[in-house]
Enzyme design. Structure first.
Site, PDB file in Angstrom:
ATOM      1  N   ALA A  13      39.282 -27.227 -29.593  1.00 49.57           N
ATOM      2  CA  ALA A  13      39.368 -25.929 -30.278  1.00 49.57           C
ATOM      3  C   ALA A  13      39.400 -26.042 -31.798  1.00 49.57           C
ATOM      4  CB  ALA A  13      40.596 -25.165 -29.794  1.00 49.57           C
ATOM      5  N   GLY A 140      52.362 -39.820 -34.822  1.00 49.85           N
ATOM      6  CA  GLY A 140      53.621 -39.675 -34.100  1.00 49.85           C
ATOM      7  C   GLY A 140      54.115 -41.027 -33.621  1.00 49.85           C
ATOM      8  N   ASN A 227      37.641 -36.836 -37.895  1.00 47.92           N
ATOM      9  CA  ASN A 227      37.953 -35.651 -38.694  1.00 47.92           C
ATOM     10  C   ASN A 227      36.924 -35.395 -39.788  1.00 47.92           C
ATOM     11  OD1 ASN A 227      40.501 -34.783 -37.492  1.00 47.92           O
ATOM     12  ND2 ASN A 227      41.324 -36.708 -38.283  1.00 47.92           N
ATOM     13  N   HIS A 363      -8.353 -46.704 -33.529  1.00 49.53           N
ATOM     14  CA  HIS A 363      -7.783 -46.189 -34.765  1.00 49.53           C
ATOM     15  C   HIS A 363      -8.219 -44.756 -35.035  1.00 49.53           C
ATOM     16  CE1 HIS A 363     -10.740 -49.586 -35.772  1.00 49.53           C
ATOM     17  NE2 HIS A 363     -11.463 -48.539 -35.438  1.00 49.53           N
TER      18      HIS A 363
END
Length: 456
Positions: A13, A140, A227, A363
């Site tokens: 989200a 954390g 991020n 070619h």
């Protein structure tokens, strides 16, 4: 180990402000595939019963990009933290299933690591994926007592002592559905961020006497999030390095592993050689002894044994039989097919065209909507004129035909077996077998001709 039924929640989200893009962050690609698609594929490979995708920013774009995936779309209208995101998905959790929480911007998580986490989850407890960092700033911290995990403290809420802890939370965890719903209902936003942290369920579980088992990933890159574009580019190189290493160990010769990109899947035979700056996209199969020159792009194609693709050639949705040679600077578009020993040279383009065994277009040629037989020579500058501005038409050339240089074949037209087309001819009607077709204006010659002189 026999696992419980499992569903996966993917958090996707976030706005991705630091990407500076109108595209939702999780739709930015790694190895040619949206980051979130990597995560969805991992969930499906694990055998997830349901995949719940929590979305917010750019929902319409997400739904369009992922329309082929079987997803349960869960709206998080306000981004109030990871715990809040999980609360939106909680009504869909079955009590007797496990819930695995993943992130749409962590694209390199491996199925092997997730399976180990799933296997390690204790009955009634939580399986938690953690890593140790030399510099854990911003993450954390995992708190322990007597070696047992007791909780997770976010960096902004941590004391100076807690900030010395090097073991950090990756955000990936697994728990029982009934337990998860109960803990989610108890979350509060009483913290420095004013958000609902999913990490708070660790302390809630510990307070109930539940066991929390920490598992470490095989590689740190598996749990690195994206991020900004710099981080995405770094993970791209990590991924490509891993793919190159696997190919080298499987016998593919990459002339410079750092200058090779795999953006799909590559199936290969023995003694394959790939030069620098080659890009493989989609599903590609290379036979034995295939050689690919520098700067080529191969997409969704099958290349037969002993084929050689010279530098800076693009091959897309094409099929090459054995011993074909292509390029340099050739382009095979969708529907191009070369039979055994066929040759396509520099500045030749093919689309929805078949070139027969031993046939050559050396070619500067366009072959579109064409069926060309065996042992045909296509001269320089030949064009199949397949489009009248509204519809496409087909050119059919039989075996052993010689097409001279600077020929235009205005479709629909058929050239019979063994025919010869003189150089400079515009073919507008069918040519019979073994016939000579010529449409040039007769040559005239003016003796003593003087060129115009510029006026001063």
């Amino acid at each position: 180990m026999l696992n419980n039924a499992m569903s996966v929640v993917i958090l996707a989200a976030g706005k991705g402000t630091r990407m500076y893009s109108d595209l939702p962050k999780v739709l930015h690609t790694l190895a040619g595939k949206a980051m979130v698609q990597h995560v969805i594929d991992a969930a499906n490979e694990l055998g997830a019963a349901h995949v719940h995708l929590v979305y917010g920013h750019g929902g319409d774009l997400l739904k369009q990009a992922l329309k082929d995936d079987n997803l349960n779309w869960v709206l998080q209208a306000e981004q109030l933290g990871t715990g809040h995101a999980m609360q939106q998905a909680a009504p869909f959790f079955a009590d007797d299933e496990d819930i695995l929480m993943l992130y749409g911007d962590v694209p390199l998580i491996s199925v092997e690591t997730l399976q180990r986490l799933r296997d390690a989850k204790p009955q009634g407890g939580i399986g938690l994926l953690t890593v140790k960092l030399d510099d854990p700033t911003g993450y954390g911290r995992i708190t322990r007592e007597n070696g047992k995990v007791t909780g997770i403290v976010e960096h902004k809420d941590a004391t100076d002592e807690q900030r010395q802890i090097q073991e950090i939370n990756t955000g990936i965890l697994i728990a029982n559905g009934a337990d998860m719903k109960r803990w989610l209902a108890k979350l509060t936003n009483n913290n420095a961020q004013g958000e609902y942290y999913i990490t708070d369920i660790i302390a809630l579980a510990y307070q109930e006497g539940r066991e929390i088992v920490a598992v470490h990933p095989q590689r740190l890159s598996e749990v690195e999030g994206v991020n900004n574009r710099l981080q995405l580019s770094r993970l791209e190189r990590v991924y490509q390095s891993e793919q190159a290493e696997k190919l080298l160990l499987a016998g593919v010769m990459l002339r410079d592993p750092a200058r090779f990109d795999l953006r799909g899947t590559l199936t290969h035979g023995r003694d394959v050689e790939i030069d620098t700056n080659v890009i493989i996209e989609g599903n590609v199969t290379l036979g034995h002894r295939v050689k690919i020159g520098a700067g080529c792009v191969i997409k969704n194609s099958v290349i037969g044994d002993d084929c050689e693709i010279s530098p800076y050639t693009v091959v897309e949705d094409a099929n090459l039989a054995a011993a074909c040679t292509i390029g340099p600077f050739a382009r095979l578009r969708p529907g191009a097919e070369l039979l055994e020993g066929a040759h396509v040279g520099n500045f030749v383009e093919m689309k929805k065209a078949r070139l027969g065994k031993g046939s050559k277009a050396g070619h500067l040629t366009y072959l579109g909507d064409a069926e060309i037989g065996d042992n045909v020579n296509i001269g320089a500058g030949t064009i199949t004129c397949n489009y009248d501005g509204a519809n496409k038409f087909k050119t059919i050339i039989g075996d052993d035909v010689f097409v001279g240089s600077d020929t235009q074949l205005v479709a629909p037209v058929t050239v019979g077996k063994g025919a010869t087309i003189a150089a400079g001819t515009t073919v507008t009607r069918n040519v019979g077998e073994n016939a000579l077709a010529i449409s040039r204006v007769p040559q005239t010659q003016k003796e003593g001709w003087r060129r115009p002189i510029k006026k001063k």
